[in-house]
Scaffold this motif. Sequence first.
Motif, PDB file in Angstrom:
ATOM      1  N   ASN A 144       0.807  -1.229   0.000  1.00 39.32           N
ATOM      2  CA  ASN A 144       0.000   0.000   0.000  1.00 39.32           C
ATOM      3  C   ASN A 144       0.838   1.277   0.000  1.00 39.32           C
ATOM      4  O   ASN A 144       0.583   2.200  -0.772  1.00 39.32           O
ATOM      5  CB  ASN A 144      -0.942   0.002   1.209  1.00 39.32           C
ATOM      6  N   TRP A 146       2.567   4.927   0.951  1.00 41.06           N
ATOM      7  CA  TRP A 146       1.935   6.226   1.165  1.00 41.06           C
ATOM      8  C   TRP A 146       0.803   6.461   0.162  1.00 41.06           C
ATOM      9  O   TRP A 146      -0.130   7.198   0.437  1.00 41.06           O
ATOM     10  CB  TRP A 146       2.962   7.349   1.003  1.00 41.06           C
ATOM     11  N   GLY A 149      -2.164   3.645   1.315  1.00 39.68           N
ATOM     12  CA  GLY A 149      -2.286   3.229   2.704  1.00 39.68           C
ATOM     13  C   GLY A 149      -2.608   4.399   3.615  1.00 39.68           C
ATOM     14  O   GLY A 149      -2.925   5.505   3.158  1.00 39.68           O
ATOM     15  N   HIS A 150      -2.547   4.165   4.942  1.00 38.65           N
ATOM     16  CA  HIS A 150      -2.767   5.245   5.903  1.00 38.65           C
ATOM     17  C   HIS A 150      -1.614   6.240   5.829  1.00 38.65           C
ATOM     18  O   HIS A 150      -0.453   5.855   5.763  1.00 38.65           O
ATOM     19  CB  HIS A 150      -2.884   4.685   7.318  1.00 38.65           C
ATOM     20  N   ASP A 157      -6.720   7.059   4.737  1.00 39.98           N
ATOM     21  CA  ASP A 157      -6.123   6.157   3.764  1.00 39.98           C
ATOM     22  C   ASP A 157      -6.648   6.477   2.372  1.00 39.98           C
ATOM     23  O   ASP A 157      -7.567   7.267   2.189  1.00 39.98           O
ATOM     24  CB  ASP A 157      -6.379   4.694   4.124  1.00 39.98           C
ATOM     25  N   GLU A 197      -1.929  -7.641   5.103  1.00 40.83           N
ATOM     26  CA  GLU A 197      -2.046  -6.194   5.286  1.00 40.83           C
ATOM     27  C   GLU A 197      -0.654  -5.587   5.194  1.00 40.83           C
ATOM     28  O   GLU A 197       0.340  -6.218   5.577  1.00 40.83           O
ATOM     29  CB  GLU A 197      -2.672  -5.845   6.636  1.00 40.83           C
ATOM     30  N   SER A 198      -0.579  -4.341   4.713  1.00 33.05           N
ATOM     31  CA  SER A 198       0.692  -3.612   4.722  1.00 33.05           C
ATOM     32  C   SER A 198       0.398  -2.138   4.859  1.00 33.05           C
ATOM     33  O   SER A 198      -0.522  -1.619   4.233  1.00 33.05           O
ATOM     34  CB  SER A 198       1.487  -3.879   3.433  1.00 33.05           C
ATOM     35  N   ASP A 199       1.187  -1.465   5.705  1.00 35.90           N
ATOM     36  CA  ASP A 199       0.902  -0.056   5.953  1.00 35.90           C
ATOM     37  C   ASP A 199       2.133   0.613   6.543  1.00 35.90           C
ATOM     38  O   ASP A 199       2.833   0.033   7.383  1.00 35.90           O
ATOM     39  CB  ASP A 199      -0.280   0.088   6.911  1.00 35.90           C
ATOM     40  N   TYR A 201       2.143   3.166   8.573  1.00 33.84           N
ATOM     41  CA  TYR A 201       1.893   3.522   9.970  1.00 33.84           C
ATOM     42  C   TYR A 201       1.456   2.326  10.810  1.00 33.84           C
ATOM     43  O   TYR A 201       1.798   2.229  11.983  1.00 33.84           O
ATOM     44  CB  TYR A 201       0.833   4.629  10.055  1.00 33.84           C
ATOM     45  N   ASN A 202       0.677   1.421  10.237  1.00 36.17           N
ATOM     46  CA  ASN A 202       0.063   0.349  11.020  1.00 36.17           C
ATOM     47  C   ASN A 202       0.761  -0.996  10.895  1.00 36.17           C
ATOM     48  O   ASN A 202       0.275  -1.999  11.408  1.00 36.17           O
ATOM     49  CB  ASN A 202      -1.405   0.190  10.610  1.00 36.17           C
ATOM     50  N   GLU A 204       2.454  -4.473   9.159  1.00 37.87           N
ATOM     51  CA  GLU A 204       1.984  -5.428   8.165  1.00 37.87           C
ATOM     52  C   GLU A 204       1.670  -6.772   8.803  1.00 37.87           C
ATOM     53  O   GLU A 204       2.116  -7.076   9.909  1.00 37.87           O
ATOM     54  CB  GLU A 204       3.028  -5.605   7.050  1.00 37.87           C
TER      55      GLU A 204
END
Length: 292
Positions: A144, A146, A149-150, A157, A197-199, A201-202, A204
Motif C-alpha cells: 500500500n 503512502w 495506505g494510511h 487512507d 495487510e501492509s501499511d 503507519y500500522n 503489516e
Amino acid sequence: ILYSKEGAALNAACEQLDLILEARTRYYVRIAVTGDNKEKAEGEAYFETAKMNEAWQGEWIKPQETDTFHPLFEKQFALKGQLTDARLYISGLGLYTVSLNGRKVSDEILTPYYSDYRTEVQYQTYDITEYIEAENRIEVALGNGWYKGHFGLAGMDKNFGDSFQMIAEIYLRYADGTEEVIASDGSWTYWGSDTEESDIYNGEIINRCLWEGKDNISKKLVPGGIAPAVLTERYSLPVVEHEDMPVKEVICTPAGETVLDFGQNFAGYVTFRSELPKGTKVVLDFGEILQK
C-alpha cells in the motif's frame, strides 16, 4: 572525456563542449588535475541517463477490481541471442519490490519512494545484466505505501489512489546490435501474495496460511491502468538497510509482557527465526519509550 593540465584550459574546454545526452546511455568521465605544486591526480566515474523524454512502451497494469488482495505480478521471457547488457525501468503503487529468477534486483526498500503522486511518480533504473538467464521470470510484489495506505496521524487512507498498479520495461541489448523490450502489458499475469495487510503507519501482516483452502490461481490482469501522474526519473536517494542491531535487553514487565529493548530509537524492522507450529500467531508491537 575532458583532459587538461591547466584549470583555465579546462574551463575553456567546458565552454566549447556541446554535449547532447542520449536516453538510456552510460557516459564515462575521466579527469586529470595538476596542482600549482605540480602534483597530479586522476579519477574516473560514470553516469547513466534514464529514459529522459522517451515515451513508455509499458502500460500501467493492475489486478481485476474484485481482487483486493496484495498482488504478485509475473512475466516470463526468453533470450533471443547473446546478451551484452540489460536494464529495468520500473515503478509501482504504492510500493514495490522486484525479483528476477528468484533474486532481488536491488537492496533498496520503500521504492518508488514518496512524491506528490497527484503530479509525479518516480521510477527507478536497475542494471539487471547479471540476473538474466536463458529463460527468465520477473516477479513484482506490491504494497500500500503512502499512495493508498494510511498517511498521517489522522489515519486517512487512499489519499492518492485506491488500486495497486505497476509499470515496467526491460531493455535487452544483444551482441548483434539489436534491442528487445519486454514491457508491462496484458500478457503479464498475477496472483495473491502472503501479505494480508501492509501499511507505513500500522505495520503489516504476513499470513503463510492465507490461501489455505482457497484458489490462488494465476489470473489475467487489467492493462491500461490510469497513470496517476507524470513518470519522472528518480530523485530520492536509495533507502537501504544500514546495520543489524541485536537486542540489548529482554525485559519482563509486571503485566507479563516481554519487551525486546534494542537500546535506541531507530527506523527498521525485526527479523527472527521461528520453529513454532503451523497456525501460530506472532504479534510484535513497537514503541519508542517504555512507560511505567
